[in-house]
Each structure stands twice: as C-alpha cells, then as structure tokens.
Design a protein around this motif. Structure first.
Motif, PDB file in Angstrom:
ATOM      1  N   LEU A 112       0.816  -1.209   0.000  1.00 15.06           N
ATOM      2  CA  LEU A 112       0.000   0.000   0.000  1.00 15.06           C
ATOM      3  C   LEU A 112       0.852   1.262   0.000  1.00 15.06           C
ATOM      4  CD1 LEU A 112      -2.798   1.303   0.104  1.00 15.06           C
ATOM      5  CD2 LEU A 112      -2.698   1.155   2.597  1.00 15.06           C
ATOM      6  N   ASP A 113       1.854   1.332   0.858  1.00 12.24           N
ATOM      7  CA  ASP A 113       2.670   2.539   0.941  1.00 12.24           C
ATOM      8  C   ASP A 113       3.349   2.856  -0.387  1.00 12.24           C
ATOM      9  OD1 ASP A 113       1.955   2.846   3.556  1.00 12.24           O
ATOM     10  OD2 ASP A 113       3.809   2.049   4.390  1.00 12.24           O
ATOM     11  N   LYS A 114       3.798   1.822  -1.090  1.00 12.43           N
ATOM     12  CA  LYS A 114       4.498   2.024  -2.353  1.00 12.43           C
ATOM     13  C   LYS A 114       3.544   2.340  -3.505  1.00 12.43           C
ATOM     14  CE  LYS A 114       6.502  -2.016  -1.996  1.00 12.43           C
ATOM     15  NZ  LYS A 114       7.351  -3.217  -2.301  1.00 12.43           N
ATOM     16  N   SER A 115       2.319   1.870  -3.407  1.00 11.63           N
ATOM     17  CA  SER A 115       1.409   1.953  -4.554  1.00 11.63           C
ATOM     18  C   SER A 115       0.361   3.055  -4.456  1.00 11.63           C
ATOM     19  CB  SER A 115       0.688   0.613  -4.736  1.00 11.63           C
ATOM     20  OG  SER A 115      -0.146   0.334  -3.609  1.00 11.63           O
ATOM     21  N   HIS A 116       0.176   3.636  -3.277  1.00 13.61           N
ATOM     22  CA  HIS A 116      -0.960   4.539  -3.047  1.00 13.61           C
ATOM     23  C   HIS A 116      -0.960   5.726  -4.008  1.00 13.61           C
ATOM     24  CE1 HIS A 116      -4.170   6.553  -0.908  1.00 13.61           C
ATOM     25  NE2 HIS A 116      -3.403   7.607  -0.718  1.00 13.61           N
ATOM     26  N   ALA A 117       0.073   6.534  -4.000  1.00 12.33           N
ATOM     27  CA  ALA A 117       0.126   7.697  -4.881  1.00 12.33           C
ATOM     28  C   ALA A 117       0.219   7.270  -6.342  1.00 12.33           C
ATOM     29  CB  ALA A 117       1.310   8.584  -4.509  1.00 12.33           C
ATOM     30  N   ALA A 118       0.915   6.176  -6.609  1.00 11.60           N
ATOM     31  CA  ALA A 118       1.090   5.709  -7.983  1.00 11.60           C
ATOM     32  C   ALA A 118      -0.234   5.308  -8.623  1.00 11.60           C
ATOM     33  CB  ALA A 118       2.054   4.527  -8.014  1.00 11.60           C
ATOM     34  N   LEU A 119      -1.161   4.780  -7.841  1.00 11.93           N
ATOM     35  CA  LEU A 119      -2.448   4.380  -8.405  1.00 11.93           C
ATOM     36  C   LEU A 119      -3.259   5.603  -8.821  1.00 11.93           C
ATOM     37  CD1 LEU A 119      -4.391   2.230  -9.257  1.00 11.93           C
ATOM     38  CD2 LEU A 119      -5.185   2.024  -6.889  1.00 11.93           C
TER      39      LEU A 119
END
Length: 215
Positions: A112-119
């Motif tokens: 989640l931490d790695k993907s949140h902004a990227a999504l």
C-alpha cells in the motif's frame, strides 16, 4: 460526481496552485458550520488508539483526491508528533467499490505505501483502464510483483467485504457525502472548503483543538 463536490471545488484549479495563505494556519478563524462541522455520529476509526486521529476519506476513483494527494502527504509531515493519520476508502457507488477492495488487498499484501500515490497517477494522469478488480489486480501484479490470485483472494474476501461495510456505516455516521473529506477524532469533518491549503489548515486547526482538550 457528488453534489457537495461541485460546490466545494468551484474555482479549485485557479486557486490550489497559487494560494497566498500563510504557512501557519493553526490560528486561522475557521468556523463551525462553515469550514468544518460536528459529525452526525461521533466515532473514531480506531477507538482503541488514544492518539488524536486524522482520517482522509477518499477514493482512487475521485480526481479531486488525486489532486489532493500531494497536499495529503504534506499534511502528514506537518501534523504534530504522535497524531495518527489514517486513510479510509469510500465505496459510495458500484464504480468505486473495486478501489476500496484494492486498497485493502494492497494493505494486506504490504504494497500500500508504495502503490498509493502511484495508483492515483495511473488512473487520472496516465489514464490506464483500471475500473474492475481484475484490471487492478493485473496492475498491482505487474508493478509491485504481487501474486494476482492472492490479490484477488484478498480483495474478494469476506474480511474485506465486512471492513467496507463497516467503513460505509462509519462514513454515513460522520455525514460525509463527498471526497476528499478530513475527519478529526471522529468528532469534526471538513465542510465548505475553498482549496486544499484551507483543507489542511482546518485539519491542523482541529488537531490543535483536540490536543488542547477540545478548547
């Protein structure tokens, strides 16, 4: 798009990038009933944690939430030590349900931490076709190395469904009808906000009040 959003963000594109508000907005004269209101049903997201709690109610399907994400990251850095910042995905409709499922699947699989902004970027800037839980599972598998079947199992699990049901009841109890909305200690939520700088200012103002015992 929801009725309140069209009111809250009129002129946002003109004001958000060039706000002249001072950096320290803790003492700003925000008014109960205008910039913030008391929640319909006071209740914290995490009743067991004694920390003052700031919750962003959001959806990956909401373009305003995508625009707010850099400011949300800024807010987390500016909150006093010991204040908890939490996310709560809103499933206001069938179109947003897969995004809430994806949030909890990513959280369970520790991406989640790695993907949140990227999504947000993938959906609203890159315009990837990410509307179904299957499409989202492919995106997480390709970008973050998660097993697609494990992702789908987490997204479609009874535990995730029950969590989203609890979230929906909590959001309704708070009186939230648009995103992004900030809720502080389950007691207050943002209301008529003119731009994202003001949203952060209201959040910090309410946090300061709670740290002083609600005064």
């Amino acid at each position: 798009m929801f009725k309140r959003l069209s009111l809250l963000f009129v002129g946002l594109a003109l004001t958000a990038a060039c706000s002249a508000r001072p950096a320290d907005t803790a003492a700003a004269p925000y008014t109960d009933g205008q910039q913030y209101v008391a929640t319909s049903t006071p209740q914290r997201l995490d009743p067991k944690d004694g920390k003052v709690e700031v919750v962003e109610v959001f959806s990956y399907g909401c373009i305003h939430c995508a625009h707010y994400e850099p400011k949300a990251e800024q807010l987390q850095k500016e909150l006093p030590k010991g204040v908890a910042f939490r996310l709560l995905p809103a499933a206001f409709n069938d179109a947003w349900l897969p995004y809430a499922q994806a949030y909890y699947a990513a959280k369970k699989l520790n991406v989640l931490d790695k993907s949140h902004a990227a999504l947000f970027k993938a959906i609203h800037e890159d315009h990837y076709p990410l509307r179904t839980i299957d499409e989202l599972a492919d995106w997480y598998a390709k970008g973050y190395g998660v097993d697609k079947n494990a992702f789908l199992a987490a997204a479609n699990s009874d535990a995730t469904k029950q969590q989203i049901d609890r979230d929906t009841k909590l959001i309704q109890g708070w009186g939230v009808d648009g995103t992004p909305t900030i809720v502080v200690d389950g007691k207050y939520r943002s209301a008529s906000i003119k731009d994202f700088d003001e949203l952060n200012g209201v959040a910090k103002y309410l946090v300061d009040r709670e740290l002083k015992g609600g005064k």
